[in-house]
Design a protein around this motif. Sequence first.
Motif, PDB file in Angstrom:
ATOM      1  N   CYS A   1       0.805  -1.224   0.000  1.00 23.86           N
ATOM      2  CA  CYS A   1       0.000   0.000   0.000  1.00 23.86           C
ATOM      3  C   CYS A   1       0.836   1.271   0.000  1.00 23.86           C
ATOM      4  O   CYS A   1       0.342   2.360   0.290  1.00 23.86           O
ATOM      5  CB  CYS A   1      -0.981  -0.008   1.165  1.00 23.86           C
ATOM      6  SG  CYS A   1      -2.328  -1.178   0.939  1.00 23.86           S
ATOM      7  N   ASN A   2       2.128   1.174  -0.315  1.00 25.11           N
ATOM      8  CA  ASN A   2       2.966   2.341  -0.576  1.00 25.11           C
ATOM      9  C   ASN A   2       3.187   3.224   0.650  1.00 25.11           C
ATOM     10  O   ASN A   2       3.424   4.411   0.518  1.00 25.11           O
ATOM     11  CB  ASN A   2       2.357   3.151  -1.737  1.00 25.11           C
ATOM     12  CG  ASN A   2       3.372   3.987  -2.462  1.00 25.11           C
ATOM     13  OD1 ASN A   2       4.555   3.640  -2.514  1.00 25.11           O
ATOM     14  ND2 ASN A   2       2.936   5.086  -3.042  1.00 25.11           N
ATOM     15  N   ASN A   3       3.051   2.644   1.854  1.00 20.78           N
ATOM     16  CA  ASN A   3       3.277   3.396   3.092  1.00 20.78           C
ATOM     17  C   ASN A   3       2.441   4.683   3.135  1.00 20.78           C
ATOM     18  O   ASN A   3       2.897   5.737   3.567  1.00 20.78           O
ATOM     19  CB  ASN A   3       4.762   3.720   3.280  1.00 20.78           C
ATOM     20  CG  ASN A   3       5.080   4.118   4.710  1.00 20.78           C
ATOM     21  OD1 ASN A   3       4.451   3.637   5.641  1.00 20.78           O
ATOM     22  ND2 ASN A   3       6.038   5.003   4.876  1.00 20.78           N
ATOM     23  N   ALA A   4       1.201   4.578   2.653  1.00 20.47           N
ATOM     24  CA  ALA A   4       0.344   5.760   2.556  1.00 20.47           C
ATOM     25  C   ALA A   4      -0.807   5.667   3.554  1.00 20.47           C
ATOM     26  O   ALA A   4      -1.130   4.597   4.051  1.00 20.47           O
ATOM     27  CB  ALA A   4      -0.213   5.871   1.142  1.00 20.47           C
ATOM     28  N   THR A   5      -1.430   6.786   3.819  1.00 17.81           N
ATOM     29  CA  THR A   5      -2.562   6.817   4.740  1.00 17.81           C
ATOM     30  C   THR A   5      -3.883   6.473   4.054  1.00 17.81           C
ATOM     31  O   THR A   5      -4.923   6.419   4.702  1.00 17.81           O
ATOM     32  CB  THR A   5      -2.690   8.205   5.390  1.00 17.81           C
ATOM     33  OG1 THR A   5      -2.909   9.176   4.364  1.00 17.81           O
ATOM     34  CG2 THR A   5      -1.446   8.546   6.192  1.00 17.81           C
ATOM     35  N   THR A   6      -3.849   6.211   2.769  1.00 15.95           N
ATOM     36  CA  THR A   6      -5.055   5.921   1.988  1.00 15.95           C
ATOM     37  C   THR A   6      -5.635   4.556   2.352  1.00 15.95           C
ATOM     38  O   THR A   6      -4.915   3.572   2.424  1.00 15.95           O
ATOM     39  CB  THR A   6      -4.717   5.936   0.481  1.00 15.95           C
ATOM     40  OG1 THR A   6      -4.131   7.193   0.164  1.00 15.95           O
ATOM     41  CG2 THR A   6      -5.952   5.725  -0.362  1.00 15.95           C
ATOM     42  N   MET A   7      -6.948   4.490   2.550  1.00 16.25           N
ATOM     43  CA  MET A   7      -7.644   3.216   2.729  1.00 16.25           C
ATOM     44  C   MET A   7      -7.810   2.569   1.356  1.00 16.25           C
ATOM     45  O   MET A   7      -8.137   3.246   0.377  1.00 16.25           O
ATOM     46  CB  MET A   7      -9.031   3.421   3.357  1.00 16.25           C
ATOM     47  CG  MET A   7      -8.992   3.861   4.802  1.00 16.25           C
ATOM     48  SD  MET A   7      -8.312   2.627   5.930  1.00 16.25           S
ATOM     49  CE  MET A   7      -9.484   1.297   5.780  1.00 16.25           C
TER      50      MET A   7
ATOM     51  N   GLU B   1      -9.748   4.851  -1.379  1.00 19.00           N
ATOM     52  CA  GLU B   1     -10.874   5.603  -0.844  1.00 19.00           C
ATOM     53  C   GLU B   1     -11.044   6.896  -1.658  1.00 19.00           C
ATOM     54  O   GLU B   1     -10.083   7.419  -2.234  1.00 19.00           O
ATOM     55  CB  GLU B   1     -10.669   5.926   0.636  1.00 19.00           C
ATOM     56  CG  GLU B   1      -9.555   6.892   0.933  1.00 19.00           C
ATOM     57  CD  GLU B   1      -9.408   7.190   2.405  1.00 19.00           C
ATOM     58  OE1 GLU B   1     -10.393   7.628   3.022  1.00 19.00           O
ATOM     59  OE2 GLU B   1      -8.306   6.983   2.937  1.00 19.00           O
ATOM     60  N   ALA B   2     -12.258   7.387  -1.718  1.00 18.12           N
ATOM     61  CA  ALA B   2     -12.553   8.595  -2.497  1.00 18.12           C
ATOM     62  C   ALA B   2     -11.710   9.773  -2.019  1.00 18.12           C
ATOM     63  O   ALA B   2     -11.476   9.937  -0.829  1.00 18.12           O
ATOM     64  CB  ALA B   2     -14.037   8.929  -2.384  1.00 18.12           C
ATOM     65  N   GLY B   3     -11.236  10.573  -2.967  1.00 16.12           N
ATOM     66  CA  GLY B   3     -10.490  11.780  -2.648  1.00 16.12           C
ATOM     67  C   GLY B   3      -9.018  11.560  -2.338  1.00 16.12           C
ATOM     68  O   GLY B   3      -8.335  12.498  -1.959  1.00 16.12           O
ATOM     69  N   HIS B   4      -8.519  10.328  -2.489  1.00 14.96           N
ATOM     70  CA  HIS B   4      -7.111  10.039  -2.190  1.00 14.96           C
ATOM     71  C   HIS B   4      -6.396   9.507  -3.430  1.00 14.96           C
ATOM     72  O   HIS B   4      -6.959   8.763  -4.216  1.00 14.96           O
ATOM     73  CB  HIS B   4      -6.997   9.017  -1.058  1.00 14.96           C
ATOM     74  CG  HIS B   4      -7.348   9.601   0.269  1.00 14.96           C
ATOM     75  ND1 HIS B   4      -6.408   9.961   1.180  1.00 14.96           N
ATOM     76  CD2 HIS B   4      -8.554   9.910   0.821  1.00 14.96           C
ATOM     77  CE1 HIS B   4      -6.994  10.448   2.254  1.00 14.96           C
ATOM     78  NE2 HIS B   4      -8.302  10.433   2.057  1.00 14.96           N
ATOM     79  N   SER B   5      -5.156   9.867  -3.568  1.00  9.92           N
ATOM     80  CA  SER B   5      -4.351   9.443  -4.709  1.00  9.92           C
ATOM     81  C   SER B   5      -3.044   8.853  -4.196  1.00  9.92           C
ATOM     82  O   SER B   5      -2.217   9.557  -3.623  1.00  9.92           O
ATOM     83  CB  SER B   5      -4.072  10.641  -5.618  1.00  9.92           C
ATOM     84  OG  SER B   5      -3.252  10.244  -6.694  1.00  9.92           O
ATOM     85  N   SER B   6      -2.870   7.551  -4.388  1.00 11.49           N
ATOM     86  CA  SER B   6      -1.651   6.871  -3.963  1.00 11.49           C
ATOM     87  C   SER B   6      -1.602   5.521  -4.648  1.00 11.49           C
ATOM     88  O   SER B   6      -2.635   4.868  -4.806  1.00 11.49           O
ATOM     89  CB  SER B   6      -1.641   6.695  -2.445  1.00 11.49           C
ATOM     90  OG  SER B   6      -0.479   6.016  -2.040  1.00 11.49           O
ATOM     91  N   ASN B   7      -0.407   5.106  -5.074  1.00 14.54           N
ATOM     92  CA  ASN B   7      -0.274   3.813  -5.746  1.00 14.54           C
ATOM     93  C   ASN B   7      -0.570   2.657  -4.805  1.00 14.54           C
ATOM     94  O   ASN B   7      -0.190   2.673  -3.637  1.00 14.54           O
ATOM     95  CB  ASN B   7       1.129   3.646  -6.325  1.00 14.54           C
ATOM     96  CG  ASN B   7       1.337   4.458  -7.573  1.00 14.54           C
ATOM     97  OD1 ASN B   7       0.389   4.905  -8.212  1.00 14.54           O
ATOM     98  ND2 ASN B   7       2.581   4.669  -7.938  1.00 14.54           N
ATOM     99  N   LEU B   8      -1.227   1.660  -5.342  1.00 15.64           N
ATOM    100  CA  LEU B   8      -1.521   0.398  -4.670  1.00 15.64           C
ATOM    101  C   LEU B   8      -0.895  -0.699  -5.514  1.00 15.64           C
ATOM    102  O   LEU B   8      -1.127  -0.773  -6.717  1.00 15.64           O
ATOM    103  CB  LEU B   8      -3.037   0.203  -4.567  1.00 15.64           C
ATOM    104  CG  LEU B   8      -3.543  -1.161  -4.135  1.00 15.64           C
ATOM    105  CD1 LEU B   8      -3.056  -1.502  -2.729  1.00 15.64           C
ATOM    106  CD2 LEU B   8      -5.065  -1.201  -4.196  1.00 15.64           C
ATOM    107  N   TYR B   9      -0.090  -1.549  -4.891  1.00 17.43           N
ATOM    108  CA  TYR B   9       0.640  -2.590  -5.622  1.00 17.43           C
ATOM    109  C   TYR B   9       0.063  -3.963  -5.301  1.00 17.43           C
ATOM    110  O   TYR B   9      -0.179  -4.288  -4.140  1.00 17.43           O
ATOM    111  CB  TYR B   9       2.124  -2.556  -5.239  1.00 17.43           C
ATOM    112  CG  TYR B   9       2.768  -1.223  -5.508  1.00 17.43           C
ATOM    113  CD1 TYR B   9       3.209  -0.897  -6.787  1.00 17.43           C
ATOM    114  CD2 TYR B   9       2.913  -0.278  -4.500  1.00 17.43           C
ATOM    115  CE1 TYR B   9       3.784   0.339  -7.044  1.00 17.43           C
ATOM    116  CE2 TYR B   9       3.489   0.963  -4.752  1.00 17.43           C
ATOM    117  CZ  TYR B   9       3.918   1.263  -6.021  1.00 17.43           C
ATOM    118  OH  TYR B   9       4.477   2.485  -6.275  1.00 17.43           O
ATOM    119  N   HIS B  10      -0.141  -4.757  -6.354  1.00 14.54           N
ATOM    120  CA  HIS B  10      -0.572  -6.138  -6.193  1.00 14.54           C
ATOM    121  C   HIS B  10       0.545  -7.060  -6.678  1.00 14.54           C
ATOM    122  O   HIS B  10       1.098  -6.851  -7.759  1.00 14.54           O
ATOM    123  CB  HIS B  10      -1.841  -6.415  -7.016  1.00 14.54           C
ATOM    124  CG  HIS B  10      -3.045  -5.741  -6.454  1.00 14.54           C
ATOM    125  ND1 HIS B  10      -3.492  -4.536  -6.915  1.00 14.54           N
ATOM    126  CD2 HIS B  10      -3.877  -6.100  -5.448  1.00 14.54           C
ATOM    127  CE1 HIS B  10      -4.569  -4.188  -6.230  1.00 14.54           C
ATOM    128  NE2 HIS B  10      -4.819  -5.110  -5.331  1.00 14.54           N
TER     129      HIS B  10
END
Length: 181
Positions: free
Chosen positions: A76-82, A148-157
């Motif tokens: 989850c890129n060490n981000a606060t995004t859900m 989650e809505a309003g957040h921009s961050s890479n998610l890796y699978h």
Amino acid sequence: PMSTLKVDTIQGKTTAGTIAMPSGSVVQTIINSPDTGGATFNVTTFTEVNSAMRTSITPKFSTSLIFIQFNLLVGCNNATTMRHWRILNYDTSAAIDLGSTQSNRTSMHASARHRDHDANDADMMTITAQEVAGSTSARTYSLYCQNEAGHSSNLYHHHTTTDTSAIGYVKPMVKIQEIKQ
């Protein structure tokens, strides 16, 4: 004395659905472990993780429980995004057995926020859903994700952000079981 029964196929006299099996018996198991490579997402609408993870089953009994399981590495890129995941019937786009929205919450099968050490931290996830077959028609399931809505961050699978031998890649595995009820 003990007897041994060896068979290649057990089949009902008239149709496969006439075989008497005890409740809880696994009727069939489908495994899909595609070598998909990594996938990176930055989306706020549910988007299919990888088409190679689509997995199909044709139930033998309309009353069976279909159990769907996705195992995959997620970074989850060490981000606060859900991050959110849903298992959908690919053929109908219907989410499988989601609960109610509980006020304003998004219904899903899994959610995660990985605020760990750095962008290469990852976890293995097991995401499951179940539904009653309802018919003996073939169906295909797939996994979808979104931020989650309003957040921009890479998610890796299946991998993380850095391409180095110190970081792993994991093939996803999909398991679908038909369980007699």
